[in-house]
Design a protein around this motif. Structure first.
Motif, PDB file in Angstrom:
ATOM      1  N   SER A   1       8.189  21.156  26.031  1.00  0.00           N
ATOM      2  CA  SER A   1       9.401  21.229  26.853  1.00  0.00           C
ATOM      3  C   SER A   1       9.952  22.651  26.905  1.00  0.00           C
ATOM      4  O   SER A   1      10.397  23.112  27.955  1.00  0.00           O
TER       5      SER A   1
ATOM      6  N   THR B   1      12.170  22.746  17.380  1.00  0.00           N
ATOM      7  CA  THR B   1      11.409  21.957  16.403  1.00  0.00           C
ATOM      8  C   THR B   1       9.981  21.807  16.919  1.00  0.00           C
ATOM      9  O   THR B   1       9.720  22.004  18.110  1.00  0.00           O
ATOM     10  N   PRO B   2       9.056  21.430  16.047  1.00  0.00           N
ATOM     11  CA  PRO B   2       7.661  21.291  16.493  1.00  0.00           C
ATOM     12  C   PRO B   2       7.467  20.241  17.589  1.00  0.00           C
ATOM     13  O   PRO B   2       6.431  20.212  18.241  1.00  0.00           O
ATOM     14  N   ALA B   3       8.503  19.388  17.823  1.00  0.00           N
ATOM     15  CA  ALA B   3       8.382  18.389  18.893  1.00  0.00           C
ATOM     16  C   ALA B   3       8.703  18.981  20.258  1.00  0.00           C
ATOM     17  O   ALA B   3       8.505  18.333  21.283  1.00  0.00           O
ATOM     18  N   ASP B   4       9.212  20.224  20.275  1.00  0.00           N
ATOM     19  CA  ASP B   4       9.735  20.794  21.516  1.00  0.00           C
ATOM     20  C   ASP B   4       8.861  21.889  22.113  1.00  0.00           C
ATOM     21  O   ASP B   4       9.329  22.685  22.925  1.00  0.00           O
TER      22      ASP B   4
ATOM     23  N   ILE C   1       8.316  28.717  14.475  1.00  0.00           N
ATOM     24  CA  ILE C   1       7.997  29.049  13.080  1.00  0.00           C
ATOM     25  C   ILE C   1       8.114  27.774  12.259  1.00  0.00           C
ATOM     26  O   ILE C   1       9.171  27.131  12.260  1.00  0.00           O
ATOM     27  N   VAL C   2       7.052  27.395  11.566  1.00  0.00           N
ATOM     28  CA  VAL C   2       7.124  26.191  10.725  1.00  0.00           C
ATOM     29  C   VAL C   2       7.259  26.582   9.258  1.00  0.00           C
ATOM     30  O   VAL C   2       6.923  27.696   8.858  1.00  0.00           O
ATOM     31  N   GLY C   3       7.756  25.608   8.487  1.00  0.00           N
ATOM     32  CA  GLY C   3       7.966  25.843   7.067  1.00  0.00           C
ATOM     33  C   GLY C   3       9.439  26.028   6.733  1.00  0.00           C
ATOM     34  O   GLY C   3       9.780  26.560   5.676  1.00  0.00           O
ATOM     35  N   GLN C   4      10.327  25.564   7.638  1.00  0.00           N
ATOM     36  CA  GLN C   4      11.774  25.692   7.396  1.00  0.00           C
ATOM     37  C   GLN C   4      12.170  24.984   6.102  1.00  0.00           C
ATOM     38  O   GLN C   4      13.125  25.366   5.449  1.00  0.00           O
ATOM     39  N   THR C   5      11.404  23.931   5.754  1.00  0.00           N
ATOM     40  CA  THR C   5      11.774  23.112   4.599  1.00  0.00           C
ATOM     41  C   THR C   5      10.957  23.447   3.358  1.00  0.00           C
ATOM     42  O   THR C   5      11.039  22.755   2.352  1.00  0.00           O
TER      43      THR C   5
END
Lengths: 291, 382
Positions: free
Chosen positions: A284, A278-281, A236-240
């Motif tokens: 993985s 995070t979006p980098a993960d 989910i993005v938009g945490q900030t």
């Protein structure tokens, strides 16, 4: 294997003679999609790219070519009309790329589609792609995809490309990737796509990418908890993002506690999803999940 | 696009929604005159695009016309900070001078579009004057949601059902149904995204009045409402955000110091989250859009740099329709024009990424090039 689009897809493009429509018609065809027709009112009889017949109406195009998927590139004031024209002509799958369709128009479109056998994806979406059968119905860069068994569903465009790129680089191929779009009122939902992936023997795991705003992710979580038997990883993005502000997408506004990223993550976690921290993960997390 | 309270009330009144008698004043003298017309005792309400005005001292009762002038004078020209404005507050350019009302009951009424149901809904509650979300959380049985079929619109039986839930006296049922129909009509015809009347009051003498009103219009529908553009008050918006919207760039000012420039809204939010995960704070959300050209990229970077709190910059481009070499040329152009050159981390991927990186390498600018979001996070953390 895949969902919604495959080697049997016969693609019709509405707005094929426009700047965006013509550019992407060529890209879809170059990827391997069977582009059978175009529609631009007033330009019937022309040939697009020397091979694709252009028609004045969807009904005529479907009658002549047997098109079974429509991809829409017409400007926002005319998008609702284009969707309803395809539904009227009996096209079973309509994909609307157009960004900026008024919400009222989408509301009327969804009402019009009730009881008709047409599925709408979008508006304001990147489209969908089944790499294994070379079917690209949308604006995504085709070359980042690779055939495989992970289904991807997302509200975003470029973030979906990011996810796919990370998957491909981690050696994980995709069955179908569906961008359901960033508008507050749209056709196909997370739940619809989850149901299709769950029933698709070619899909073994699912990646769900959501964002702030609305409660679509909570509905997805409830469905996953109840029905989905395949592993699901979710981001989910938009945490900030601050409350009350539109983050680009018309639907990406925190309007209450349920719209917060944290509320969505909690619901998906409760449903047994593998949370991508995070979006980098993305790559993985999915690799560990399917490994 | 948000409207002021006085604009929302004028619009709703044109559709037949009863509102208190009120006049807009942009000076103390105008407020005195308005209060005089209303009989002296009035409510003076600061006009800003934010809720929470009452608690912030932006709504005050004046005992007579002179008092109204004093209150207006103390509000106009100041900046009102409410729970919803953020610490910078919102400028008060005018006040609404309104007749006082003897209130029997305070109710809640709104029209919004429910994305899950994909249709407009009317929401009412007998707990007016409170945040509806708080009511929904604490006492959900006091909130009633009525979905409206857009093909036929709000039907009278639905209005009666809502009136019954609100336990309105018999004489107020018909006026309530008419008010609900008027609001729904206004909502659809103006392409509104929200109409909220909170409180909707029942007066001691049995009348319904919209005591407060919030109205937002769908930005994507403004193309067919040229008249609505005149209602926009850019003074209530961040100056950079106004500039961005005129350049068709989605930009939202935030509190951190890492400027972010990204193509695509989802990836832009993801990039902000990456900055946060690296222990830093994003200075802005910025989606330059799908079909950007060199000039638009340059404009976006310059806009971002004009925010003095930006100390570092992270550019994240996933080339699709937008080619990375075009984006790179835009970045170089902007850094050449800018009066300062904050440290720059660039991540490029997709169409023509190698050509883009070459353009950046040839520019002589001190740019840290990274390939993945993880590397971007590490570079920002340093």
């Amino acid at each position: 294997m895949s969902i919604l689009v495959d080697g049997n897809t016969r693609l019709l493009i509405q707005g094929i003679t426009g700047r965006e429509g013509s550019f992407h018609a060529e890209r879809c065809a170059a990827y391997g999609t069977n582009v059978v027709a175009g529609v631009t009112p007033g330009k019937g009889g022309e040939l697009f790219g020397g091979t694709v017949p252009v028609f004045n109406s969807v009904r005529a195009a479907v009658g002549e070519t047997g098109a079974n998927v429509a991809l829409i590139f017409v400007p926002p004031p005319f998008a609702a009309d284009a969707i309803m024209e395809s539904a009227d002509a009996g096209v079973p799958l309509v994909v609307c790329i157009t960004e900026g369709v008024p919400v009222r128009d989408s509301t009327f479109v969804m009402r019009y589609l009730e009881g008709k056998g047409t599925r709408l994806i979008g508006p304001n979406c990147p489209g969908l792609i089944s790499p294994g059968s070379k079917a690209k119905i949308g604006i995504m860069p085709g070359d980042i995809h690779t055939p495989g068994k992970v289904g991807v569903v997302s509200r975003s465009g470029t973030l979906t490309y990011e996810a796919v790129d990370q998957l491909t680089k981690a050696g994980i191929g995709q069955s179908t990737c569906v961008g359901i779009g960033g508008d507050p009122v749209s056709g196909t939902t997370f739940v619809d796509v989850l149901e299709l992936f769950n029933d698709d023997p070619g899909t073994e795991a699912i990646v769900l990418i959501g964002e702030i705003g609305g409660t679509k992710e909570q509905q997805a979580a409830a469905y996953i908890k109840e029905h989905v038997r395949k592993p699901v990883a979710s981001l989910i993005v938009g945490q900030t993002a601050p409350p009350g502000r539109r983050m680009g997408h018309a639907g990406a506004v925190i309007t209450g506690e349920a719209a917060l990223a944290s509320a969505k993550v909690a619901a998906l976690q409760d449903a047994g999803c593998h949370i991508i921290p995070t979006p980098a993960d993305i790559g993985s997390t999915v690799a560990a999940m399917v490994g | 696009m948000k409207l002021h309270e006085y604009q929302a009330k004028e619009l709703l009144a044109r559709y037949g929604v009863p509102v208190p008698e009120a006049y807009v004043a942009s000076s103390a003298a105008e407020a005195v005159e308005a209060a005089g017309r209303l009989g002296g005792r009035v409510v003076v309400k600061a006009q800003v695009h934010a809720g929470g005005r009452g608690k912030a001292g932006g709504v005050k009762v004046a005992s007579d016309a002179a008092d109204a002038g004093r209150i207006a004078g103390s509000l106009i020209g100041t900046t009102l900070v409410t729970a919803q404005t953020g610490p910078q507050g919102a400028p008060v350019d005018r006040v609404l001078v309104e007749q006082t009302v003897d209130i029997e009951r305070e109710l809640y009424f709104s029209v919004i579009t429910d994305g899950g149901l994909r249709r407009p809904v009317v929401i009412v509650s007998s707990a007016g004057g409170m945040e509806i979300e708080e009511v929904a959380r604490e006492t959900p049985e006091r909130v009633l949601t009525e979905p409206i079929d857009p093909a036929v619109g709000l039907q009278p039986f639905q209005g009666r059902r809502l009136a019954e839930a609100l336990e309105l006296p018999a004489g107020a049922v018909r006026p309530f149904v008419a008010l609900a129909e008027a609001c729904y009509k206004a909502y659809m015809e103006t392409d509104a995204s929200m109409i909220e009347i909170n409180p909707l009051v029942l007066t001691k003498d049995g009348r319904l009045l919209a005591l407060d009103a919030k109205l937002s219009l769908d930005d994507d529908a403004l193309f067919r409402h040229a008249d609505a553009l005149a209602l926009r008050d850019t003074g209530q918006e961040d100056a950079l955000e106004v500039e961005a919207s005129e350049a068709n760039i989605a930009y939202v000012k935030l509190d951190g110091n890492v400027g972010c420039m990204v193509n695509g809204a989802g990836l832009a939010m993801a990039t902000m989250d990456i900055v946060k995960s690296a222990g830093a704070e994003p200075a802005n959300f910025l989606d330059v859009g799908g079909g950007a050209n060199e000039e638009k990229i340059s404009t976006a970077i310059l806009l971002m740099l004009s925010d003095p709190s930006v100390e570092r910059v992270l550019v994240n481009i996933f080339g699709g329709i937008l080619r990375c070499d075009i984006a790179a040329r835009g970045i170089v152009d902007a850094y050449g024009k800018a009066d300062r050159q904050p440290a720059l981390v660039v991540r490029m991927l997709g169409t023509n990424a190698d050509e883009g990186k070459q353009v950046l390498a040839d520019s002589g600018l001190a740019i840290e090039l990274v390939d993945t979001l993880r590397e971007a996070a590490e570079a920002i953390a340093r």
